[in-house]
Design a protein around this motif. Structure first.
Motif, mmCIF file in Angstrom:
data_model
loop_
_atom_site.group_PDB
_atom_site.id
_atom_site.type_symbol
_atom_site.label_atom_id
_atom_site.label_comp_id
_atom_site.label_asym_id
_atom_site.label_seq_id
_atom_site.Cartn_x
_atom_site.Cartn_y
_atom_site.Cartn_z
ATOM 1 N N GLN A 13 11.462 3.345 6.491
ATOM 2 C CA GLN A 13 10.705 2.286 7.275
ATOM 3 C C GLN A 13 11.283 0.772 6.819
ATOM 4 O O GLN A 13 11.074 0.081 7.953
ATOM 5 N N VAL A 14 11.681 0.549 5.769
ATOM 6 C CA VAL A 14 11.879 -0.707 5.160
ATOM 7 C C VAL A 14 13.036 -0.998 6.043
ATOM 8 O O VAL A 14 13.413 -2.136 6.659
ATOM 9 N N ALA A 15 14.168 -0.233 6.401
ATOM 10 C CA ALA A 15 15.117 -0.574 6.963
ATOM 11 C C ALA A 15 14.917 -0.908 8.601
ATOM 12 O O ALA A 15 15.602 -1.763 9.261
ATOM 13 N N ARG A 16 13.761 -0.173 9.182
ATOM 14 C CA ARG A 16 13.262 -0.462 10.420
ATOM 15 C C ARG A 16 12.561 -1.738 10.651
ATOM 16 O O ARG A 16 12.594 -2.466 11.693
ATOM 17 N N THR A 17 11.833 -1.901 9.801
ATOM 18 C CA THR A 17 10.727 -2.941 9.854
ATOM 19 C C THR A 17 10.536 -3.832 8.481
ATOM 20 O O THR A 17 9.604 -3.932 8.100
ATOM 21 N N PRO A 18 11.595 -4.504 8.448
ATOM 22 C CA PRO A 18 11.838 -5.224 6.670
ATOM 23 C C PRO A 18 10.758 -6.432 6.702
ATOM 24 O O PRO A 18 10.349 -6.746 5.801
ATOM 25 N N ASP A 19 10.606 -6.947 7.826
ATOM 26 C CA ASP A 19 9.869 -8.364 7.936
ATOM 27 C C ASP A 19 8.271 -7.974 8.330
ATOM 28 O O ASP A 19 7.588 -9.122 8.483
ATOM 29 N N ALA A 20 8.064 -6.814 8.791
ATOM 30 C CA ALA A 20 6.582 -6.727 9.052
ATOM 31 C C ALA A 20 5.883 -6.710 7.709
ATOM 32 O O ALA A 20 6.230 -6.364 6.454
ATOM 33 N N VAL A 21 4.633 -6.999 7.902
ATOM 34 C CA VAL A 21 3.658 -7.100 6.616
ATOM 35 C C VAL A 21 3.224 -5.638 6.255
ATOM 36 O O VAL A 21 2.777 -4.693 7.119
ATOM 37 N N ALA A 22 3.501 -5.281 5.061
ATOM 38 C CA ALA A 22 3.308 -3.658 4.253
ATOM 39 C C ALA A 22 2.125 -3.679 3.711
ATOM 40 O O ALA A 22 1.155 -2.873 3.700
ATOM 41 N N VAL A 23 1.654 -4.775 3.020
ATOM 42 C CA VAL A 23 0.534 -4.761 2.326
ATOM 43 C C VAL A 23 -0.269 -6.442 2.079
ATOM 44 O O VAL A 23 0.595 -7.167 1.810
ATOM 45 N N SER A 24 -1.691 -6.308 1.992
ATOM 46 C CA SER A 24 -2.151 -7.534 2.043
ATOM 47 C C SER A 24 -3.367 -7.635 1.405
ATOM 48 O O SER A 24 -3.960 -6.619 1.177
ATOM 49 N N THR A 25 -3.849 -8.672 0.694
ATOM 50 C CA THR A 25 -5.165 -9.025 0.125
ATOM 51 C C THR A 25 -5.729 -10.203 0.987
ATOM 52 O O THR A 25 -4.996 -10.768 2.047
ATOM 53 N N GLU A 26 -6.786 -10.797 0.652
ATOM 54 C CA GLU A 26 -7.164 -11.950 1.212
ATOM 55 C C GLU A 26 -6.671 -13.273 0.908
ATOM 56 O O GLU A 26 -6.517 -14.263 1.689
ATOM 57 N N LEU A 61 -4.763 0.113 -13.129
ATOM 58 C CA LEU A 61 -5.164 -1.332 -12.503
ATOM 59 C C LEU A 61 -6.160 -1.245 -11.621
ATOM 60 O O LEU A 61 -6.575 -0.542 -11.020
ATOM 61 N N GLU A 62 -6.708 -2.669 -11.661
ATOM 62 C CA GLU A 62 -7.785 -3.024 -10.483
ATOM 63 C C GLU A 62 -7.045 -2.989 -9.043
ATOM 64 O O GLU A 62 -5.757 -2.937 -8.864
ATOM 65 N N ARG A 63 -7.919 -2.779 -8.216
ATOM 66 C CA ARG A 63 -7.505 -2.878 -6.606
ATOM 67 C C ARG A 63 -6.452 -4.044 -6.351
ATOM 68 O O ARG A 63 -7.535 -4.992 -6.269
ATOM 69 N N SER A 64 -5.447 -4.066 -6.095
ATOM 70 C CA SER A 64 -4.543 -5.217 -5.986
ATOM 71 C C SER A 64 -3.147 -4.739 -5.349
ATOM 72 O O SER A 64 -2.688 -3.744 -5.269
ATOM 73 N N ILE A 65 -2.207 -5.836 -5.092
ATOM 74 C CA ILE A 65 -0.903 -5.616 -4.597
ATOM 75 C C ILE A 65 -0.242 -4.924 -5.691
ATOM 76 O O ILE A 65 0.645 -3.997 -5.475
ATOM 77 N N ASP A 66 -0.559 -5.239 -7.254
ATOM 78 C CA ASP A 66 0.251 -4.917 -8.264
ATOM 79 C C ASP A 66 0.069 -3.414 -8.185
ATOM 80 O O ASP A 66 1.098 -2.729 -8.639
ATOM 81 N N LEU A 67 -1.282 -2.877 -7.904
ATOM 82 C CA LEU A 67 -1.308 -1.289 -7.938
ATOM 83 C C LEU A 67 -0.425 -0.539 -6.931
ATOM 84 O O LEU A 67 0.038 0.359 -7.266
ATOM 85 N N VAL A 68 -0.364 -1.261 -5.636
ATOM 86 C CA VAL A 68 0.538 -0.455 -4.775
ATOM 87 C C VAL A 68 2.185 -0.588 -5.231
ATOM 88 O O VAL A 68 2.599 0.513 -5.192
#
Length: 586
Positions: A13-26, A61-68
């Motif tokens: 998936q990284v190879a197909r859509t490297p610049d798409a947003v994968a994970v986000s917070t506010e 971890l708390e719910r965060s990008i670091d968790l992912v």
């Protein structure tokens, strides 16, 4: 070539859509390329600490990008992740880490501040310079599909949780099942505690299909925050437990406008709640789900559209393509349509077993008499029947295990936590059903002599068990009632009083009077005084969300859930609301 390895699917998936947003917070977002590089660095760090294939890595971890990042890095290293719930009491956290024999603990600064489990090497993900020095390239660890992906702990009858061991193959086969309409899950809101099995859907469904994981803020959530996130983040897919779905559907069904699919299950689904959402959102799909941790999350589903007309029960449908669901009697023979039996699940998703518990594994994962030689099926302990159309209708639990607020709970584990309290001679925990159909745990206790300190007992249990396992009421008895043949007579147990255990003090202002009425309605108790604590009256996370939603509807006041934790009484909430109103006026 088709692969059943999570990291290989993600790399594709990284190879197909490297610049798409994968994970986000506010406040932050990562593309697939950025997420991949951060996870690679942490994976190299784990490997440098000696982590090898099928080792366990605890994640706290708390719910965060670091968790992912932490979960993805663990998978890339060849290890499996062991989620440790951030709301677990310290004793339970330590037990999970020790039981899983973890090689490394991944944590964050928020958890470090509160104290971490001991006896294991620890990496603080958001404060570890050594990780930043690692290469951002894929570690390319060879991984077999039958290696473990995760070990998630559920309530256990021995007095401790049991760890369900799920393989990479089973996760990938679930996420790539052809019966999903992937486009509806392009932006999934991660809202469930990651230490519960629903995180399998919330995390891997978007990441392995090129979608976006939208992370809700850390901590407990209130309806207003969910409503805002769903709208602002244009959420397309979301999972809600049956209880939470009912709360939100009854209070504000319009919040799901724009959502394409809601998954709900984990308990009996309210037909009225389904209808309320369809009345406001006719284009949405509500997919009734059934599954357990031991069968890799979801086993059966029933996608509903606005043409659905509710009956007494919402069927959970049929098994996924590669799942076989049997409804059997006590002789393992299929029951006729319309007759109640126990659910056994075979085929895709049946877990490897319980980590470190071969005895429990042999007891619950039994030979499948209807499958190929060597095939196994999982005995769920759930009761169901098939309707006239052959669809499965979930009814409830058959064993001593119960479902409260969507969580499976072994009553024996709650009883074991209670027996550690000084001066307690006997205890029995039972389930009582309220008029609304919601279930509450009640502890019947017998002291060694004199009277027990019930408040102290409640605090003792709160320090040992998660909040959803703490009994809503404690009833002291001189002795436990027995039948003529000496067995416990559950029918003779007195009805619990969920009302205040403290001296009643009536409301003194119109606002307090309204709040007392809301407390009583939500908790289904009679008389509520202004100094009664919401949590001492049996309130838990789901009722807290309902309470805040009712306050918003009836009083036009939005409260954050942490306010309820800080001031859980009517008097405290009234003072807070009046103070906020005065500040706004000034």
């Amino acid at each position: 070539m088709e692969t059943f390895v999570i990291s290989e699917r993600f790399a594709g998936q990284v190879a197909r859509t490297p610049d798409a947003v994968a994970v986000s917070t506010e406040a932050e977002r990562l593309t697939y390329r950025e997420l991949d590089e951060r996870a690679n660095r942490l994976a190299h760090r784990l490997i440098g600490l000696g982590v090898r294939q099928d080792d366990r890595v605890a994640v706290l971890l708390e719910r965060s990008i670091d968790l992912v990042v932490a979960i993805l890095a663990t998978v890339k290293s060849g290890a499996c992740y062991v989620p440790v719930h951030e709301d677990y009491p310290p004793e339970r956290r330590q037990w999970v880490v020790d039981h899983a024999e973890v090689a490394v603990l991944l944590a964050d600064t928020a958890q470090r501040a509160g104290g971490l489990p001991t006896g294991v090497p620890t990496v603080v993900v958001d404060d570890d310079p050594a990780t930043l020095e690692q290469p951002g390239t894929d570690p390319a660890v060879p991984i077999h599909p039958d290696q473990l992906a995760y070990v998630i702990h559920t309530s256990g009858s021995t007095g401790h949780p049991k760890g369900v061991a799920v393989t990479q193959r089973d996760v990938v086969r679930l996420i790539f099942n052809p019966q999903w309409t992937v486009e509806r899950h392009a932006r999934v809101l991660m809202v469930a505690p990651y230490a519960f099995n629903v995180s399998t859907y919330e995390l891997w469904m978007p990441l392995l299909h090129g979608g976006e994981v939208v992370l809700a803020p850390a901590g407990h959530l209130e309806p207003a925050t969910l409503r805002r996130l769903i709208t602002e983040k244009e959420i397309t897919g979301i999972h809600l437990t049956a209880g939470l779905f009912r709360v939100l559907a009854e209070e504000s069904p319009e919040m799901f406008t724009g959502v394409q699919e809601i998954l709900t299950g984990g308990d009996v689904i309210s037909p009225g709640a389904v209808r309320k959402v369809f009345d406001v959102c006719p284009d949405i799909v509500i997919r009734a789900m059934y599954g357990v941790t031991e069968t890799s999350l979801f086993s059966a589903h029933n996608p509903l559209s606005a043409t659905y007309r509710p009956g007494k029960l919402v069927p959970v449908g049929e098994g996924f393509d590669d799942v076989k669901i049997h409804i059997l009697d006590d002789r393992l023979s299929p029951v006729p349509p319309g007759i109640e039996g126990e659910i056994y699940i075979a085929g895709r998703g049946v877990a490897r077993g319980y980590f470190g518990r071969t005895d429990l594994t042999a007891e619950q994962f039994v030979a499948d008499p209807y499958g190929e030689p060597g095939a196994r099926m999982y005995r769920t302990g759930d009761l169901a029947r098939r309707d006239d159309d052959g669809l499965i209708e979930f009814i409830g639990r058959a064993s001593s295990q119960v479902k409260i607020l969507g969580f499976r709970i072994e009553l024996a584990e709650v009883e074991a936590a209670l027996t550690g309290y000084p001066g307690l001679a006997q205890v029995v925990v039972v389930v009582r059903e309220l008029e609304s159909g919601e279930k509450r745990l009640v502890a019947y206790v017998v002291p060694e002599s004199g009277d027990l300190d019930i408040a102290g007992l409640r605090e003792h249990v709160r320090g040992t068990l998660p909040d959803y396992m703490v009994p809503a009421a404690f009833v002291q008895l001189p002795s436990l009632p027995l039948t003529a043949n000496g067995k416990l007579d559950r029918k003779a147990m007195p009805e619990p009083d969920f009302d205040s255990s403290s001296a009643y003090q009536p409301p003194e202002t119109p606002l307090q009077e309204k709040l007392c009425a809301i407390f009583g309605s939500v908790l289904e108790v009679g008389e509520v005084g202004i100094h009664d604590s919401f949590f001492d009256l049996g309130g838990q996370s789901l009722q807290a969300m309902r309470l805040l939603s009712r306050i918003r509807t009836d009083l036009d006041v939005d409260l954050l859930i942490n306010v309820l934790f800080d001031v859980p009484t009517v008097a405290g909430l009234a003072k807070h609301i009046e103070g906020e109103a005065a500040a706004a006026a000034a």
